[in-house]
Design a protein around this motif. Structure first.
Motif, PDB file in Angstrom:
ATOM      1  N   SER A  22     -28.146  27.969 -58.002  1.00 24.14           N
ATOM      2  CA  SER A  22     -28.483  26.623 -57.559  1.00 24.14           C
ATOM      3  C   SER A  22     -28.172  26.481 -56.075  1.00 24.14           C
ATOM      4  N   GLY A  23     -28.647  25.382 -55.468  1.00 19.18           N
ATOM      5  CA  GLY A  23     -28.356  25.150 -54.055  1.00 19.18           C
ATOM      6  C   GLY A  23     -26.872  25.055 -53.779  1.00 19.18           C
ATOM      7  N   GLN A  62     -24.445  26.434 -55.491  1.00 16.07           N
ATOM      8  CA  GLN A  62     -23.844  27.760 -55.629  1.00 16.07           C
ATOM      9  C   GLN A  62     -24.159  28.627 -54.414  1.00 16.07           C
ATOM     10  N   GLN A  63     -25.380  28.530 -53.895  1.00 15.99           N
ATOM     11  CA  GLN A  63     -25.733  29.302 -52.708  1.00 15.99           C
ATOM     12  C   GLN A  63     -24.874  28.889 -51.515  1.00 15.99           C
ATOM     13  N   LEU A  84     -28.733  19.721 -50.184  1.00 14.29           N
ATOM     14  CA  LEU A  84     -28.026  19.557 -51.450  1.00 14.29           C
ATOM     15  C   LEU A  84     -28.092  18.118 -51.943  1.00 14.29           C
ATOM     16  N   ASN A 123     -23.390  18.108 -55.300  1.00 13.89           N
ATOM     17  CA  ASN A 123     -23.116  19.407 -54.684  1.00 13.89           C
ATOM     18  C   ASN A 123     -22.694  19.259 -53.229  1.00 13.89           C
TER      19      ASN A 123
END
Length: 254
Positions: A173-174, A176-177, A202, A206
């Motif tokens: 996911s964004g 996590q990136q 995000l 996030n």
């Protein structure tokens, strides 16, 4: 402004810089000093002044947000701070060393291990796994394999992404990136982290988690300079610097 903490599992504390105890000497030494920094872009037909004479200081251990409308010079300033470009005029000291006139190779060597970057678009390498992306700057520094493995495993655990070690960026996911991008930035234990709109891609949840991570990193000793359009993100900083038309127009303590 009251911000609610994220509801997902929390990362463990991030590693502080070697030789820097939490809170020791923070605010006393100068990490960044700019003196009359100007940046002019020239073509055959037009001359554009991106920075018109910036004077500013950032103390060791500060968290500074740089704000201003589009086109005011924020990204140009960040590029100079990160030694990705030289000013046209003026002087720049990084941790007491004058670096404003370094040649490209000298800039590259200076920023390795001293400056970590966190970008809005993550800038992860699609062909590398999470673990390999984080390890890459340690390879550039010539860190031995055993130490690389130890440091990467430690930062993945503390960033709560160990379970994603073998995944590729497109499988994340964004949020996590961006965690991976932050891990890559801090695994070398830099003196300075530069963040360019770190929550721009995000969602609110996030974005809040990413800002909590940057705040935690700063609390443990690392200087953070963040470019942002977001008042919410700027509220995490200890000071804001506002730019307009390539000039500093306001400093605000938060």
């Amino acid at each position: 402004m009251t911000l609610q903490p994220p509801t997902t599992r929390q990362p463990s504390p991030l590693p502080s810089r070697e030789g820097l105890g939490v809170g020791l000497g923070r605010g006393s030494a100068t990490m960044i000093k700019l003196e009359n920094i100007k940046k002019v872009f020239r073509t055959d037909v037009v001359e554009t002044t991106a920075l018109g004479g910036i004077n500013m200081e950032v103390k060791d251990g500060e968290f500074v947000a740089v704000m201003g409308p589009s086109g005011c010079g924020k990204s140009t300033l960040l590029n100079i701070l990160g030694l990705l470009d030289n000013p046209t005029e003026g002087r720049y000291w990084l941790d007491g060393v004058e670096v404003g006139s370094l040649k490209e190779r000298q800039r590259t060597l200076t920023r390795r291990g001293q400056i970590g970057f966190v970008f809005q678009s993550f800038n992860l390498i699609d062909e590398l796994t999470v673990e390999q992306n984080i390890e890459l700057p340690l390879k550039y520094l010539g860190v031995p394999a055993a130490e690389r493995k130890e440091r990467v495993e430690e930062i993945m655990r503390r960033m709560a992404i160990s379970h994603r070690a073998g995944h590729y960026p497109q499988q994340l996911s964004g949020g996590q990136q961006q965690r991976v991008a932050i891990a890559r930035a801090v695994v070398v234990k830099p003196k300075l982290v530069l963040a360019d709109e770190p929550t721009g891609n995000l969602d609110t949840k996030n974005g809040r988690e990413v800002m909590d991570l940057l705040t935690q990193l700063n609390a443990e000793g690392t200087t953070v300079v963040m470019v942002t359009h977001s008042q919410r993100d700027a509220a995490y900083a200890t000071r804001t610097i506002n730019l307009l038309d390539g000039m500093v127009v306001e400093h605000t303590l938060l």
